[in-house]
Design a protein around this motif. Sequence first.
Motif, PDB file in Angstrom:
ATOM      1  N   ARG A  51       1.905   1.565  -1.186  1.00 14.92           N
ATOM      2  CA  ARG A  51       0.238   1.735  -0.957  1.00 14.92           C
ATOM      3  C   ARG A  51       0.095   2.394   0.360  1.00 14.92           C
ATOM      4  O   ARG A  51      -0.793   3.235   0.613  1.00 14.92           O
ATOM      5  N   ARG A  76       0.289   5.968   0.332  1.00 11.50           N
ATOM      6  CA  ARG A  76      -0.876   6.700   0.001  1.00 11.50           C
ATOM      7  C   ARG A  76      -1.735   6.718   0.933  1.00 11.50           C
ATOM      8  O   ARG A  76      -2.971   7.476   0.587  1.00 11.50           O
ATOM      9  N   LEU A  77      -1.716   6.210   2.187  1.00 10.43           N
ATOM     10  CA  LEU A  77      -2.621   6.551   2.982  1.00 10.43           C
ATOM     11  C   LEU A  77      -2.225   7.855   3.748  1.00 10.43           C
ATOM     12  O   LEU A  77      -2.523   8.016   5.166  1.00 10.43           O
ATOM     13  N   ARG A 108       3.152  13.128  -1.054  1.00 11.92           N
ATOM     14  CA  ARG A 108       2.870  13.137  -2.467  1.00 11.92           C
ATOM     15  C   ARG A 108       3.899  12.364  -3.324  1.00 11.92           C
ATOM     16  O   ARG A 108       5.101  12.109  -2.730  1.00 11.92           O
ATOM     17  N   ARG A 114      -5.205   6.239  -9.726  1.00 15.20           N
ATOM     18  CA  ARG A 114      -6.245   5.809  -9.050  1.00 15.20           C
ATOM     19  C   ARG A 114      -7.116   5.092 -10.109  1.00 15.20           C
ATOM     20  O   ARG A 114      -7.677   6.042 -10.719  1.00 15.20           O
ATOM     21  N   VAL A 115      -7.269   3.852  -9.905  1.00 15.98           N
ATOM     22  CA  VAL A 115      -8.115   3.260 -11.094  1.00 15.98           C
ATOM     23  C   VAL A 115      -9.482   3.086 -10.709  1.00 15.98           C
ATOM     24  O   VAL A 115      -9.839   3.154  -9.573  1.00 15.98           O
TER      25      VAL A 115
END
Lengths: 313, 282
Positions: free
Chosen positions: B122, B125-126, B130, B281-282
């Motif tokens: 996570r 992802r910041l 990729r 991305r939910v």
Amino acid sequence: MTTTLDTTAPSRMRHRAPAISLRGVAKSFGSVEAVRGIDLEVQQGEIIAFLGPNGAGKTTTIDLLLGLSRPSSGSVELFGTAPRTAVEQGLVSAVMQTGGLLKDLTVEETLRLTASLFASATEPAEVMRRAGLLEVADRRVGACSGGQQQRLRFAMALLPDPDLLILDEPTTGMDVTARREFWAAIREDAERGRTILFATHYLEEADAYADRVVLVRKGEVVADGTAAEVKALAAGRTVRATFPGASAEELARIPGVDGCEVRGDTVLLHSSDSDAVARHLLTATPARDLEIEARGIEDAFLALTADHDGDDQ
Amino acid sequence: MTASTTTTATTTTATTTTDKGTPGSEAGHRRATPALGGLNTTLLAIELRRVLRNRRTLVFTLAMPAVFFLIFGVGAEYAGKDAGRGNVSAFIMISMAAYGAMIATTSSGAAVATERALGWSRQLRLTPLRPAAYVAVKIATAMVLGAVSVVVVYVLGALTSADMDGIGLWVSTALVAWAGAVVFAAFGLFMGYLLPSENVMQVLGPVLAVLAFGGGLFMPLEEGSTLATIAEFTPMYGIAKLAHAPLTGDSVQWTWVLNVVAWAVVFTVGAAWRMRRDTARV
């Protein structure tokens, strides 16, 4: 170059895009509405507190801002671009509440690794200095205290030299000293002109460090103003009355009212001059059954942000 | 994201910062996105260092195959027995090298389970990294560790009783054993994304041992037996056959290649499916 910007920014904007622009943003998980239509615009250079109790939708909103999740409806833009684009360009970075660290790396390795992922980044030594981590540079992350780990997250967030820094309840679980040290580092950094948004459920943190406070409750913004305004709002009295058919717009125009809420036939008016409001209600409107309550700051904050029965939409 | 959108966004934000005169504006540097989705040598070097620092990984990927070889592959009994273009000692050396390489690649791939549990995925992802670049680094790390495992066993073999006809056989068997292990890097990634546990290898270690025995990697299975028939459908079978072929002199059969390709597809599709779900991305 500026022309490009004008096409993406709302026409009333001057020559630069807002750091954050949320328009009608809602987010549901199944039947749970975590965020119910937030509109928020944050200009560059603002330090803004996102204040609210646990479960108010603060973390969900932050995930939306960082492109970690997608809104169910509405739009999210940072500096006029999509959140993921802003992340990839190093325009925005974040300090999350917990996790996000590899215990088997040293502090310095963690920063070197993170720095390597950006097209351009500040020297790890420089961010360690700013976050007060130089003396633990070679320590394994797993051996660092909670406060040191949080300062490491902060140092990581500084690496891309972001224009917008987002902090999600950054001092949760810290003792008073660690909290003070952490905020000292943030405050020093804020003087460099960065836009900062932090989520917190501590009213005193919002008051001490933010220029602007946005109060959220149950996925909605319930108050938005300077720390002083929100404090005044919280510090005043609440006039409660039965007032069928009242509209929020109409109530907000009553002299002395600095916050109002309509719950069916009941209206709640927050004011620092409750006498004037009561007089107006009784003389110029059909309102009846008046009650006036005085509250301390914490009580008022709780009342503003607490869950009320029967106001579910 | 297409190249043109990147350019537009870059232009826009560059203007913003210049006007603002706040952090980093003088440099105007950070409007660029990194090449290769964030893939770089610093990342690779630190990942490798992490792996080499992990004692458990080293025991299972380097020490264990080496010790197994010394126990099961060294001695006059094996050295004197012919295995085609070399001795049985060499056969077992190849088996252990392939096994070590597969443990190495599986554990490197499965490390994503730990990283997910720690919230590191996570955190990444910041950053501009990729998911595809992250996976590429995991596979590269896996293959480096796999190579070390193969080299350790081969050096031990050369120093003890393994014997093959010419350097060409040493090189070709080592390369096949090593390259085949990439299938298990995909397997490790698949399991790492599938299983929630932080200690995925505690589950996968025994699984690999069973697959090695069942696939005839450690010892050739009796021709025509039920076990041998089942073996042909297990994921280590093809790699075991192909890696030993230069030594035994058996001609390569298309079923071996098919076995490797089929399992490679299964694991890659599985890993991609789970990874997409994980990073969605939910």
